[in-house]
Design an enzyme around this catalytic site. Sequence first.
Site, PDB file in Angstrom:
ATOM      1  N   ARG A 149      -0.853  -8.605  13.560  1.00 55.84           N
ATOM      2  CA  ARG A 149      -1.488  -7.724  12.639  1.00 55.84           C
ATOM      3  C   ARG A 149      -2.499  -8.426  11.518  1.00 55.84           C
ATOM      4  O   ARG A 149      -3.370  -7.873  11.209  1.00 55.84           O
ATOM      5  CB  ARG A 149      -0.370  -6.730  11.957  1.00 55.84           C
ATOM      6  CG  ARG A 149       0.424  -5.860  12.823  1.00 55.84           C
ATOM      7  CD  ARG A 149       1.688  -5.453  12.540  1.00 55.84           C
ATOM      8  NE  ARG A 149       2.017  -4.645  11.593  1.00 55.84           N
ATOM      9  CZ  ARG A 149       3.227  -4.706  10.938  1.00 55.84           C
ATOM     10  NH1 ARG A 149       4.312  -5.462  11.380  1.00 55.84           N
ATOM     11  NH2 ARG A 149       3.385  -4.067   9.816  1.00 55.84           N
ATOM     12  N   ARG A 201      -9.741   0.604   8.818  1.00 51.22           N
ATOM     13  CA  ARG A 201      -9.309  -0.437   9.017  1.00 51.22           C
ATOM     14  C   ARG A 201     -10.469  -1.290  10.051  1.00 51.22           C
ATOM     15  O   ARG A 201     -10.065  -2.452  10.346  1.00 51.22           O
ATOM     16  CB  ARG A 201      -8.067  -0.695  10.169  1.00 51.22           C
ATOM     17  CG  ARG A 201      -6.655  -0.796   9.225  1.00 51.22           C
ATOM     18  CD  ARG A 201      -5.623  -0.745  10.590  1.00 51.22           C
ATOM     19  NE  ARG A 201      -4.428  -1.312  10.329  1.00 51.22           N
ATOM     20  CZ  ARG A 201      -3.272  -0.968   9.911  1.00 51.22           C
ATOM     21  NH1 ARG A 201      -3.220   0.151   9.233  1.00 51.22           N
ATOM     22  NH2 ARG A 201      -2.063  -1.482   9.840  1.00 51.22           N
ATOM     23  N   LYS A 241       0.856  -1.303   0.048  1.00 43.65           N
ATOM     24  CA  LYS A 241      -0.135   0.004  -0.011  1.00 43.65           C
ATOM     25  C   LYS A 241       0.910   1.184  -0.077  1.00 43.65           C
ATOM     26  O   LYS A 241       0.542   2.117  -0.763  1.00 43.65           O
ATOM     27  CB  LYS A 241      -1.098   0.071   1.338  1.00 43.65           C
ATOM     28  CG  LYS A 241      -1.710  -1.185   1.260  1.00 43.65           C
ATOM     29  CD  LYS A 241      -2.734  -1.108   2.585  1.00 43.65           C
ATOM     30  CE  LYS A 241      -1.843  -1.320   3.989  1.00 43.65           C
ATOM     31  NZ  LYS A 241      -1.122  -2.536   4.212  1.00 43.65           N
ATOM     32  N   ARG A 254      11.239  -0.580  11.058  1.00 42.27           N
ATOM     33  CA  ARG A 254      10.300  -0.658  12.161  1.00 42.27           C
ATOM     34  C   ARG A 254      10.159  -1.727  13.076  1.00 42.27           C
ATOM     35  O   ARG A 254      10.673  -3.051  12.626  1.00 42.27           O
ATOM     36  CB  ARG A 254       8.834  -1.104  11.473  1.00 42.27           C
ATOM     37  CG  ARG A 254       8.611   0.497  10.734  1.00 42.27           C
ATOM     38  CD  ARG A 254       7.407   0.317   9.755  1.00 42.27           C
ATOM     39  NE  ARG A 254       6.235  -0.197  10.391  1.00 42.27           N
ATOM     40  CZ  ARG A 254       5.036  -0.385   9.747  1.00 42.27           C
ATOM     41  NH1 ARG A 254       4.779   0.191   8.526  1.00 42.27           N
ATOM     42  NH2 ARG A 254       3.759  -0.829  10.334  1.00 42.27           N
ATOM     43  N   ARG A 314      11.635  -5.384   4.928  1.00 40.73           N
ATOM     44  CA  ARG A 314      11.309  -3.914   4.638  1.00 40.73           C
ATOM     45  C   ARG A 314      12.318  -2.899   5.328  1.00 40.73           C
ATOM     46  O   ARG A 314      12.570  -3.181   6.603  1.00 40.73           O
ATOM     47  CB  ARG A 314      10.083  -3.853   5.219  1.00 40.73           C
ATOM     48  CG  ARG A 314       9.586  -2.108   5.055  1.00 40.73           C
ATOM     49  CD  ARG A 314       8.010  -1.883   4.874  1.00 40.73           C
ATOM     50  NE  ARG A 314       7.396  -2.340   6.243  1.00 40.73           N
ATOM     51  CZ  ARG A 314       6.001  -2.253   6.220  1.00 40.73           C
ATOM     52  NH1 ARG A 314       5.171  -1.969   5.293  1.00 40.73           N
ATOM     53  NH2 ARG A 314       5.399  -2.689   7.174  1.00 40.73           N
TER      54      ARG A 314
END
Length: 215
Positions: free
Chosen positions: A171, A87, A13, A160, A126
């Site tokens: 998550r 969400r 996203k 992160r 990431r």
Amino acid sequence: MNLILIGPPGAGKGTQAKRLVAERGMVQLSTGDMLRAARTSGTEMGQRVAAVMERGELVTDEIVIGLIEEQLRGLDASGVIFDGFPRTLSQAEALGTLLSGMGQDVDAVIEMRVDDDALVERITGRFTCGDCGEVYHDRTRPTAKPGVCDVCGSTNLKRRSDDNEDALRRRLMDYYKQTSPLLGYYFAHGKLAGVDAMAEMDTVAAEIAARLEAA
Ligand code: ADP
Ligand code: AMP
């Protein structure tokens, strides 16, 4: 044009939102980025949400709706990409109310479909530029020069703390329980389109562009 990108953590996203910003001058509103900024600057709210985010749980609807409301109020843009918001169904309803109060609506909702198996690799590889926010990946999108952001030249590259397997599982669980019902909600409103987000980034971007033309 008000566009919502929906997909599990790691679907791409943020990556696609950044491309739309660069190519179309749209504005990206990422509640995750807003919450991380509040945490870094140590505001009272930032301190309150830090542990929740660390565990990979959702922060309250009240907080994120408040953040979006604040951002929308000051905005004078031709296009907004909602990334990581809404969400929950309550957030979706609140967004509808906020936009209709501005004489606007949600124009398109794009579901980014990825195999669950691919998410661990995407999330654990990431890293992002701490200065301009560009998103990278150890294997699929490394920087051209190790340790240096391609876009702004910064060496402030970060990972992160919630990008680990444990937090990802929580998550993902929240995604299926709380967020996936939004797909039915927006389908019923005639707004939903899907793209194959397993494809290469350029292909995903082209698919999104085609969906936007059709919206
Ligand atoms: P999200 O915002 O949905 O959590 P990101 O845009 O941050 O996802 O992408 C998660 C990771 O996957 C990043 O490291 C990114 O570089 C990588 N990525 C994004 N899109 C693709 C893709 N189409 N193919 C392979 N890797 C991708
Ligand atoms: P993201 O950057 O979208 O992966 O979000 C990172 C974390 O911020 C999530 O795991 C949640 O703890 C929190 N968060 C971001 N957006 C929302 C939202 N719309 N509702 C609730 N929590 C959120």
